[in-house]
Design an enzyme around this catalytic site. Structure first.
Site, short mmCIF file in Angstrom:
data_model
loop_
_atom_site.label_atom_id
_atom_site.label_comp_id
_atom_site.label_asym_id
_atom_site.label_seq_id
_atom_site.Cartn_x
_atom_site.Cartn_y
_atom_site.Cartn_z
N THR A 1 20.24 52.97 3.13
CA THR A 1 20.26 51.54 3.42
C THR A 1 19.17 51.23 4.45
OG1 THR A 1 21.68 49.69 4.12
CG2 THR A 1 21.89 51.72 5.34
N ASN B 1 20.04 48.25 6.11
CA ASN B 1 20.86 47.22 6.75
C ASN B 1 21.17 47.66 8.19
OD1 ASN B 1 23.33 46.00 7.70
ND2 ASN B 1 23.58 45.19 5.62
N ASP C 1 28.88 51.56 -1.56
CA ASP C 1 28.93 50.36 -2.39
C ASP C 1 30.29 49.71 -2.15
OD1 ASP C 1 27.54 48.63 -4.07
OD2 ASP C 1 28.52 49.39 -5.86
N TYR D 1 31.89 37.34 1.85
CA TYR D 1 33.14 36.62 1.60
C TYR D 1 34.02 36.50 2.85
CZ TYR D 1 31.95 37.48 -3.34
OH TYR D 1 31.32 37.51 -4.57
N HIS E 1 37.35 47.80 5.46
CA HIS E 1 37.11 48.75 4.37
C HIS E 1 35.99 49.72 4.72
CE1 HIS E 1 35.09 44.94 4.36
NE2 HIS E 1 34.12 45.38 3.60
N ARG E 2 34.85 49.18 5.20
CA ARG E 2 33.70 50.04 5.47
C ARG E 2 34.02 51.00 6.63
NH1 ARG E 2 30.36 46.69 3.99
NH2 ARG E 2 30.76 45.44 5.81
P1 IMP Z 1 27.36 46.06 -0.39
O1 IMP Z 1 27.67 47.11 -1.40
O2 IMP Z 1 27.73 46.45 1.01
O3 IMP Z 1 25.96 45.53 -0.50
O4 IMP Z 1 28.32 44.82 -0.72
C1 IMP Z 1 28.23 44.09 -1.95
C2 IMP Z 1 28.70 42.67 -1.74
O5 IMP Z 1 30.10 42.68 -1.34
C3 IMP Z 1 27.98 41.93 -0.61
O6 IMP Z 1 26.84 41.28 -1.09
C4 IMP Z 1 29.03 40.93 -0.16
O7 IMP Z 1 29.03 39.80 -0.99
C5 IMP Z 1 30.33 41.67 -0.37
N1 IMP Z 1 30.77 42.34 0.88
C6 IMP Z 1 30.62 43.65 1.20
N2 IMP Z 1 31.15 43.91 2.40
C7 IMP Z 1 31.63 42.73 2.86
C8 IMP Z 1 32.29 42.37 4.07
O8 IMP Z 1 32.54 43.17 4.98
N3 IMP Z 1 32.63 41.07 4.20
C9 IMP Z 1 32.38 40.14 3.22
N4 IMP Z 1 31.77 40.43 2.09
C10 IMP Z 1 31.38 41.73 1.89
#
Ligand code: IMP
Length: 194
Positions: A7, A9, A68, A154, A180-181
């Site tokens: 990442t 990020n 993901d 969200y 979750h993360r």
């Molecule tokens: P990513 O895999 O972390 O890029 O997450 C994919 C998508 O899930 C993001 O573009 C958000 O729309 C949503 N998302 C992931 N984590 C969060 C969170 O902690 N809060 C709100 N939306 C999330």
């Protein structure tokens, strides 16, 4: 020990570095000179995490983990799930459009149960086709309208179980303690320091 987190990020990098401390040197994609658009074409969170982590091991020769995440809504059969970033047609990471679509899809439904689910894949160069998966889940409900301004994605419409406010109202300190993360990252951290 050096390990790549697939990442760029900054928020995610800070989070994982603070959990893993000085025991590991966490490198970003930029740190290893990877500017490629890493394929993410699987139709599951697990598939995408595996695809990203293996891509770095196979092409750059570093141990790597990748994540993901999806928001899974019960009454929508688990959607938006793996499509969470691009849920509203013709958009990519447009949180406002994604939330509006979700609120429209849930209009009139009593069951507003949902969960955020993160999958992390750890792949190592010595394990040619192998990997280990870690999962973190936070359950909750989808609010009827947006509430709060913090966070991203969200967050304004997700109310975690045990709370009356959305992630966007609760703020980062509380969210990072139960998210979750964070839960998936804690499992990865415990595995790595073993
Ligand atoms: P990513 O895999 O972390 O890029 O997450 C994919 C998508 O899930 C993001 O573009 C958000 O729309 C949503 N998302 C992931 N984590 C969060 C969170 O902690 N809060 C709100 N939306 C999330």
């Amino acid at each position: 020990m050096k390990i790549v987190f697939a990442t760029n990020n900054k928020h995610k990098l800070d989070e994982i570095r603070s959990i893993l401390g000085s025991r590991f040197e966490i490198l970003s994609l930029n740190d290893i000179g990877c500017y490629a658009d890493i394929p993410e074409t699987a139709n599951t969170l697990e598939g995408n995490a595996i695809q990203k982590a293996r891509y770095i091991v196979d092409n750059y020769g570093y141990d790597c983990f990748a994540d993901d995440t999806g928001l899974e809504v019960s009454s929508l059969g688990g959607e938006p799930g793996v499509h969470s970033a691009r849920y509203a047609e013709g958009t990519d990471h447009n949180s406002e459009a994604n939330m509006q679509k979700l609120l429209r899809c849930l209009a009139g439904k009593d069951d507003r149960c949902a969960q955020f689910r993160t999958v992390i894949c750890l792949a190592r160069k010595e394990d040619v086709a192998d990997y280990t998966l870690f999962e973190g889940i936070v359950k909750g409900t989808i609010a009827k309208e947006k509430q709060g301004t913090e966070g991203f994605g969200y967050d304004p419409i997700f109310v975690p179980e045990g709370y009356n406010e959305s992630f966007a109202q609760l703020g980062m300190d509380i969210k990072n303690g139960i998210s979750h993360r964070a839960r998936a990252v804690e499992k990865l951290a415990r595995y790595l320091v073993q």
